[in-house]
Design a protein around this motif. Structure first.
Motif, short mmCIF file in Angstrom:
data_model
loop_
_atom_site.label_atom_id
_atom_site.label_comp_id
_atom_site.label_asym_id
_atom_site.label_seq_id
_atom_site.Cartn_x
_atom_site.Cartn_y
_atom_site.Cartn_z
N THR A 68 35.71 -35.52 -31.71
CA THR A 68 36.47 -34.29 -31.56
C THR A 68 35.47 -33.18 -31.28
O THR A 68 34.27 -33.33 -31.55
CB THR A 68 37.30 -33.95 -32.81
OG1 THR A 68 36.41 -33.80 -33.91
CG2 THR A 68 38.34 -35.02 -33.10
N ALA A 69 35.95 -32.07 -30.77
CA ALA A 69 35.07 -30.94 -30.50
C ALA A 69 35.87 -29.65 -30.61
O ALA A 69 37.10 -29.65 -30.47
CB ALA A 69 34.44 -31.06 -29.11
N THR A 70 35.15 -28.57 -30.83
CA THR A 70 35.79 -27.25 -30.88
C THR A 70 35.04 -26.27 -30.00
O THR A 70 33.83 -26.42 -29.77
CB THR A 70 35.81 -26.70 -32.33
OG1 THR A 70 34.46 -26.66 -32.82
CG2 THR A 70 36.67 -27.57 -33.24
N MET A 71 35.77 -25.29 -29.50
CA MET A 71 35.18 -24.23 -28.70
C MET A 71 36.08 -23.00 -28.75
O MET A 71 37.30 -23.11 -28.58
CB MET A 71 35.01 -24.67 -27.24
CG MET A 71 34.32 -23.61 -26.37
SD MET A 71 34.21 -24.09 -24.62
CE MET A 71 35.80 -23.54 -24.01
N ARG A 72 35.49 -21.85 -29.00
CA ARG A 72 36.22 -20.59 -28.95
C ARG A 72 36.18 -20.08 -27.51
O ARG A 72 35.13 -20.10 -26.87
CB ARG A 72 35.58 -19.56 -29.89
CG ARG A 72 36.33 -18.24 -29.89
CD ARG A 72 35.66 -17.22 -30.82
NE ARG A 72 36.09 -15.90 -30.45
CZ ARG A 72 35.51 -15.13 -29.53
NH1 ARG A 72 34.45 -15.56 -28.90
NH2 ARG A 72 35.97 -13.93 -29.26
N VAL A 73 37.30 -19.61 -27.01
CA VAL A 73 37.37 -19.07 -25.65
C VAL A 73 36.99 -17.59 -25.71
O VAL A 73 37.83 -16.73 -26.04
CB VAL A 73 38.78 -19.28 -25.04
CG1 VAL A 73 38.80 -18.76 -23.61
CG2 VAL A 73 39.16 -20.75 -25.07
N ALA A 74 35.75 -17.31 -25.42
CA ALA A 74 35.21 -15.94 -25.52
C ALA A 74 35.63 -15.09 -24.32
O ALA A 74 35.93 -15.63 -23.24
CB ALA A 74 33.68 -16.01 -25.59
N PRO A 75 35.64 -13.76 -24.48
CA PRO A 75 36.06 -12.87 -23.38
C PRO A 75 35.27 -13.06 -22.09
O PRO A 75 35.82 -12.92 -21.00
CB PRO A 75 35.86 -11.47 -23.97
CG PRO A 75 36.06 -11.66 -25.45
CD PRO A 75 35.47 -13.02 -25.74
N TRP A 76 33.97 -13.39 -22.18
CA TRP A 76 33.18 -13.54 -20.96
C TRP A 76 33.60 -14.77 -20.15
O TRP A 76 33.21 -14.91 -18.99
CB TRP A 76 31.68 -13.61 -21.28
CG TRP A 76 31.23 -14.84 -21.98
CD1 TRP A 76 31.06 -15.01 -23.32
CD2 TRP A 76 30.91 -16.10 -21.38
NE1 TRP A 76 30.65 -16.29 -23.60
CE2 TRP A 76 30.55 -17.00 -22.42
CE3 TRP A 76 30.89 -16.58 -20.08
CZ2 TRP A 76 30.18 -18.31 -22.20
CZ3 TRP A 76 30.53 -17.89 -19.85
CH2 TRP A 76 30.17 -18.75 -20.91
N MET A 77 34.43 -15.66 -20.71
CA MET A 77 34.90 -16.86 -20.02
C MET A 77 36.11 -16.59 -19.13
O MET A 77 36.65 -17.51 -18.52
CB MET A 77 35.24 -17.95 -21.04
CG MET A 77 34.08 -18.41 -21.87
SD MET A 77 34.63 -19.62 -23.11
CE MET A 77 33.09 -20.01 -23.90
N GLU A 78 36.52 -15.34 -19.02
CA GLU A 78 37.73 -14.98 -18.28
C GLU A 78 37.63 -15.28 -16.79
O GLU A 78 36.63 -15.00 -16.15
CB GLU A 78 38.04 -13.49 -18.48
CG GLU A 78 39.33 -13.05 -17.85
CD GLU A 78 39.66 -11.60 -18.18
OE1 GLU A 78 40.83 -11.31 -18.41
OE2 GLU A 78 38.72 -10.76 -18.17
N ILE A 84 41.13 -18.30 -19.47
CA ILE A 84 39.85 -18.97 -19.24
C ILE A 84 39.72 -19.37 -17.76
O ILE A 84 40.71 -19.69 -17.10
CB ILE A 84 39.72 -20.23 -20.14
CG1 ILE A 84 38.28 -20.76 -20.14
CG2 ILE A 84 40.69 -21.31 -19.72
CD1 ILE A 84 38.04 -21.89 -21.14
N HIS A 85 38.51 -19.33 -17.24
CA HIS A 85 38.22 -19.80 -15.89
C HIS A 85 38.25 -21.34 -15.92
O HIS A 85 37.70 -21.96 -16.84
CB HIS A 85 36.84 -19.32 -15.46
CG HIS A 85 36.52 -19.59 -14.04
ND1 HIS A 85 36.19 -20.85 -13.58
CD2 HIS A 85 36.50 -18.78 -12.96
CE1 HIS A 85 35.95 -20.80 -12.29
NE2 HIS A 85 36.14 -19.55 -11.88
N GLY A 86 38.87 -21.95 -14.94
CA GLY A 86 38.99 -23.41 -14.90
C GLY A 86 37.65 -24.12 -14.88
O GLY A 86 37.51 -25.22 -15.43
N GLY A 87 36.65 -23.52 -14.26
CA GLY A 87 35.32 -24.13 -14.23
C GLY A 87 34.66 -24.17 -15.59
O GLY A 87 33.90 -25.09 -15.90
N ASP A 124 40.30 -15.67 -26.28
CA ASP A 124 40.32 -15.55 -27.74
C ASP A 124 41.09 -16.67 -28.42
O ASP A 124 41.32 -16.61 -29.63
CB ASP A 124 40.85 -14.18 -28.21
CG ASP A 124 39.83 -13.08 -27.96
OD1 ASP A 124 38.62 -13.36 -28.07
OD2 ASP A 124 40.24 -11.96 -27.64
N SER A 125 41.47 -17.71 -27.68
CA SER A 125 42.07 -18.86 -28.35
C SER A 125 40.95 -19.81 -28.76
O SER A 125 39.82 -19.70 -28.32
CB SER A 125 43.11 -19.54 -27.46
OG SER A 125 42.60 -19.84 -26.20
#
Length: 199
Positions: A68-78, A84-87, A124-125
């Motif tokens: 399993t893994a976790t990642m926060r979707v930070a604002p710079w990933m927009e 989130i950007h698909g890439g 932010d998710s």
């Protein structure tokens, strides 16, 4: 000429996982279930703690050949407004599945990665990934993964926001990266990493 309207959610990739994969066993030196798996170096874009604008994906070994893994979707990933950007999501899947392959004792590089994007992922998710080593054929290692948005109480909503399947190629890191070490940000750290990148 009439053009049919295409719903992007109905598009599915054509990548096929072979039916005759070799059975797999967890490597005896693989990271124990419940513990964080470390594969790359501190500046790795996917998992490195020192990568300023890195993904900071944390992969945890599961039972058998799962993780399993976790990642926060930070604002710079927009990418699109508020999403989130698909890439970026593609890079996260790559990191999660490439690290999961270590459970069978095989350092790998990506050969083919395919993603089905099911729903938009807001900034932010928090994402939770599940990954599974499906099998291998000689140096080819096949994996699948899914990403879910984690709710405020830690629950997972019904259905993933994206799924991925991939083909990775088993390598010897010392040979594979040898001619590129001079270009690395920290060549000495990479040399230590290539000596200890197997479980």
């Amino acid at each position: 000429m009439e053009v049919a309207e295409l719903d992007y959610r109905a598009v599915r990739g054509s990548f096929a996982v072979p039916d005759d994969l070799e059975p797999l066993d967890r490597h005896p030196k693989a990271t124990p279930p419940g513990e964080a798996m470390r594969y790359h170096h501190a500046l790795c874009y996917g998992c490195g703690d020192d990568a300023v604008n890195g993904l900071h994906v944390v992969v945890t070994a599961g039972d058998g050949v799962t993780a399993t893994a976790t990642m926060r979707v930070a604002p710079w990933m927009e990418g699109g407004p508020g999403l989130i950007h698909g890439g970026i999501l593609s890079a996260a899947f790559d990191e999660v599945m490439g690290t999961t392959a270590l459970l069978i004792g095989v350092p790998v590089v990506t050969g083919h990665l395919e993603i089905d994007y099911a729903r938009p992922i807001p900034i932010d998710s928090s994402l939770r990934f599940t990954a599974d080593v499906l099998g291998r054929q000689r140096r080819k290692v096949y994996l699948s993964a899914a990403a879910h948005i984690v709710g405020d109480a830690g629950e997972l909503p019904v259905g993933p926001v994206a799924t991925s399947r991939a083909l990775f190629i088993g390598i010897d890191p010392r040979e594979h990266f040898a001619e590129h070490l001079a270009n690395a940000q920290r060549p000495d750290e990479h040399q230590r990493w290539t000596k200890s990148s197997s479980p």
